[in-house]
Design a protein around this motif. Structure first.
Motif, PDB file in Angstrom:
ATOM      1  N   ILE A  61      87.921  16.906  48.770  1.00  0.00           N
ATOM      2  CA  ILE A  61      88.658  17.162  47.531  1.00  0.00           C
ATOM      3  C   ILE A  61      87.692  17.205  46.348  1.00  0.00           C
ATOM      4  O   ILE A  61      87.764  18.103  45.500  1.00  0.00           O
ATOM      5  CB  ILE A  61      89.748  16.095  47.330  1.00  0.00           C
ATOM      6  N   LEU A  62      86.779  16.250  46.285  1.00  0.00           N
ATOM      7  CA  LEU A  62      85.791  16.245  45.203  1.00  0.00           C
ATOM      8  C   LEU A  62      84.856  17.444  45.298  1.00  0.00           C
ATOM      9  O   LEU A  62      84.476  18.028  44.279  1.00  0.00           O
ATOM     10  CB  LEU A  62      84.991  14.944  45.234  1.00  0.00           C
ATOM     11  N   PHE A  63      84.488  17.824  46.523  1.00  0.00           N
ATOM     12  CA  PHE A  63      83.607  18.974  46.690  1.00  0.00           C
ATOM     13  C   PHE A  63      84.286  20.260  46.222  1.00  0.00           C
ATOM     14  O   PHE A  63      83.676  21.076  45.533  1.00  0.00           O
ATOM     15  CB  PHE A  63      83.164  19.111  48.147  1.00  0.00           C
ATOM     16  N   THR A 105      83.035  22.589  31.337  1.00  0.00           N
ATOM     17  CA  THR A 105      82.607  22.683  32.730  1.00  0.00           C
ATOM     18  C   THR A 105      81.186  22.150  32.906  1.00  0.00           C
ATOM     19  O   THR A 105      80.871  21.569  33.938  1.00  0.00           O
ATOM     20  CB  THR A 105      82.688  24.130  33.244  1.00  0.00           C
ATOM     21  N   THR A 106      80.348  22.326  31.897  1.00  0.00           N
ATOM     22  CA  THR A 106      78.992  21.781  31.970  1.00  0.00           C
ATOM     23  C   THR A 106      79.011  20.260  31.966  1.00  0.00           C
ATOM     24  O   THR A 106      78.266  19.612  32.710  1.00  0.00           O
ATOM     25  CB  THR A 106      78.144  22.305  30.800  1.00  0.00           C
ATOM     26  N   LEU A 107      79.867  19.668  31.148  1.00  0.00           N
ATOM     27  CA  LEU A 107      79.971  18.206  31.097  1.00  0.00           C
ATOM     28  C   LEU A 107      80.713  17.636  32.299  1.00  0.00           C
ATOM     29  O   LEU A 107      80.525  16.465  32.652  1.00  0.00           O
ATOM     30  CB  LEU A 107      80.674  17.781  29.801  1.00  0.00           C
ATOM     31  N   ASN A 108      81.543  18.412  32.926  1.00  0.00           N
ATOM     32  CA  ASN A 108      82.344  17.949  34.058  1.00  0.00           C
ATOM     33  C   ASN A 108      81.521  17.852  35.349  1.00  0.00           C
ATOM     34  O   ASN A 108      81.816  17.022  36.209  1.00  0.00           O
ATOM     35  CB  ASN A 108      83.528  18.889  34.268  1.00  0.00           C
ATOM     36  N   THR A 109      80.500  18.659  35.493  1.00  0.00           N
ATOM     37  CA  THR A 109      79.710  18.681  36.724  1.00  0.00           C
ATOM     38  C   THR A 109      79.008  17.346  37.000  1.00  0.00           C
ATOM     39  O   THR A 109      79.128  16.816  38.109  1.00  0.00           O
ATOM     40  CB  THR A 109      78.700  19.842  36.686  1.00  0.00           C
ATOM     41  N   PRO A 110      78.266  16.748  36.045  1.00  0.00           N
ATOM     42  CA  PRO A 110      77.643  15.456  36.350  1.00  0.00           C
ATOM     43  C   PRO A 110      78.671  14.352  36.606  1.00  0.00           C
ATOM     44  O   PRO A 110      78.430  13.468  37.439  1.00  0.00           O
ATOM     45  CB  PRO A 110      76.820  15.129  35.098  1.00  0.00           C
ATOM     46  N   LEU A 111      79.800  14.417  35.931  1.00  0.00           N
ATOM     47  CA  LEU A 111      80.844  13.432  36.168  1.00  0.00           C
ATOM     48  C   LEU A 111      81.379  13.540  37.594  1.00  0.00           C
ATOM     49  O   LEU A 111      81.562  12.525  38.283  1.00  0.00           O
ATOM     50  CB  LEU A 111      81.982  13.622  35.157  1.00  0.00           C
ATOM     51  N   ASN A 112      81.603  14.748  38.042  1.00  0.00           N
ATOM     52  CA  ASN A 112      82.077  14.960  39.410  1.00  0.00           C
ATOM     53  C   ASN A 112      81.038  14.490  40.430  1.00  0.00           C
ATOM     54  O   ASN A 112      81.381  13.869  41.434  1.00  0.00           O
ATOM     55  CB  ASN A 112      82.407  16.435  39.615  1.00  0.00           C
ATOM     56  N   LEU A 113      79.773  14.776  40.185  1.00  0.00           N
ATOM     57  CA  LEU A 113      78.721  14.322  41.096  1.00  0.00           C
ATOM     58  C   LEU A 113      78.620  12.800  41.119  1.00  0.00           C
ATOM     59  O   LEU A 113      78.374  12.202  42.172  1.00  0.00           O
ATOM     60  CB  LEU A 113      77.381  14.938  40.701  1.00  0.00           C
ATOM     61  N   ALA A 114      78.834  12.150  39.981  1.00  0.00           N
ATOM     62  CA  ALA A 114      78.814  10.692  39.937  1.00  0.00           C
ATOM     63  C   ALA A 114      79.966  10.104  40.739  1.00  0.00           C
ATOM     64  O   ALA A 114      79.786   9.123  41.480  1.00  0.00           O
ATOM     65  CB  ALA A 114      78.872  10.214  38.491  1.00  0.00           C
ATOM     66  N   VAL A 115      81.138  10.700  40.633  1.00  0.00           N
ATOM     67  CA  VAL A 115      82.287  10.215  41.405  1.00  0.00           C
ATOM     68  C   VAL A 115      82.037  10.433  42.900  1.00  0.00           C
ATOM     69  O   VAL A 115      82.392   9.575  43.729  1.00  0.00           O
ATOM     70  CB  VAL A 115      83.585  10.908  40.931  1.00  0.00           C
ATOM     71  N   MET A 116      81.423  11.536  43.266  1.00  0.00           N
ATOM     72  CA  MET A 116      81.090  11.774  44.672  1.00  0.00           C
ATOM     73  C   MET A 116      80.100  10.725  45.175  1.00  0.00           C
ATOM     74  O   MET A 116      80.213  10.235  46.309  1.00  0.00           O
ATOM     75  CB  MET A 116      80.509  13.182  44.849  1.00  0.00           C
ATOM     76  N   ALA A 117      79.130  10.360  44.343  1.00  0.00           N
ATOM     77  CA  ALA A 117      78.156   9.341  44.744  1.00  0.00           C
ATOM     78  C   ALA A 117      78.818   7.978  44.909  1.00  0.00           C
ATOM     79  O   ALA A 117      78.518   7.245  45.856  1.00  0.00           O
ATOM     80  CB  ALA A 117      77.022   9.267  43.719  1.00  0.00           C
TER      81      ALA A 117
END
Length: 141
Positions: A61-63, A105-117
């Motif tokens: 889902i996160l991916f 969308t630029t600010l959302n990408t690192p947030l999504n990667l942090a949640v995945m981590a």
């Protein structure tokens, strides 16, 4: 020494002119690569939507959220790139909307990667408590 003594009270934009073939080549290349990448990402989204097993795993889902976010970011970036060559000026509301999408969308990408981590950290460090922390995972079992 004041170099603006000719009566101009501001700076005028300098437009660098390129050859028509260079402009067409750049735009065709960028649009072609963007369509290709968005097509591949669209195939990933289609595969995710086609198989119900992916709906129950937070990693997928996160991916897929990251993939959709990247598709939006790429589309907006290509639109802005083409607009710089096609239009000399652009209306302010349209520019603000495009820039808002690009920034979010630029600010959302690192947030999504942090949640995945964090999700991977929880899955590795707390493997026995993972179903308790993710209620979605318990529904699949």
């Amino acid at each position: 020494m004041n170099s603006t003594s000719s009566g101009q009270n501001g700076s005028t934009p300098v437009r660098i002119y390129e050859k028509f073939g260079t402009i067409v080549g750049k735009n065709v290349t960028v649009v072609f690569l963007g369509i290709t990448i968005n097509y591949l990402n669209g195939m990933l989204v289609h595969t995710f939507r086609k198989h119900q097993v992916f709906y129950h795993n937070p990693r997928y889902i996160l991916f897929i959220h990251l993939v959709v976010n990247d598709m939006i970011q790429l589309t907006v970036a290509i639109t802005l790139f083409v607009c710089t060559y096609v239009f000399f000026t652009i209306s302010t509301p349209l520019c603000c909307i495009l820039l808002a999408f690009a920034i979010f969308t630029t600010l959302n990408t690192p947030l999504n990667l942090a949640v995945m981590a964090v999700e991977c950290y929880i899955a590795v460090c707390f493997p026995l408590r993972h179903p308790q922390l993710h209620p979605i995972s318990t529904e699949a079992e």
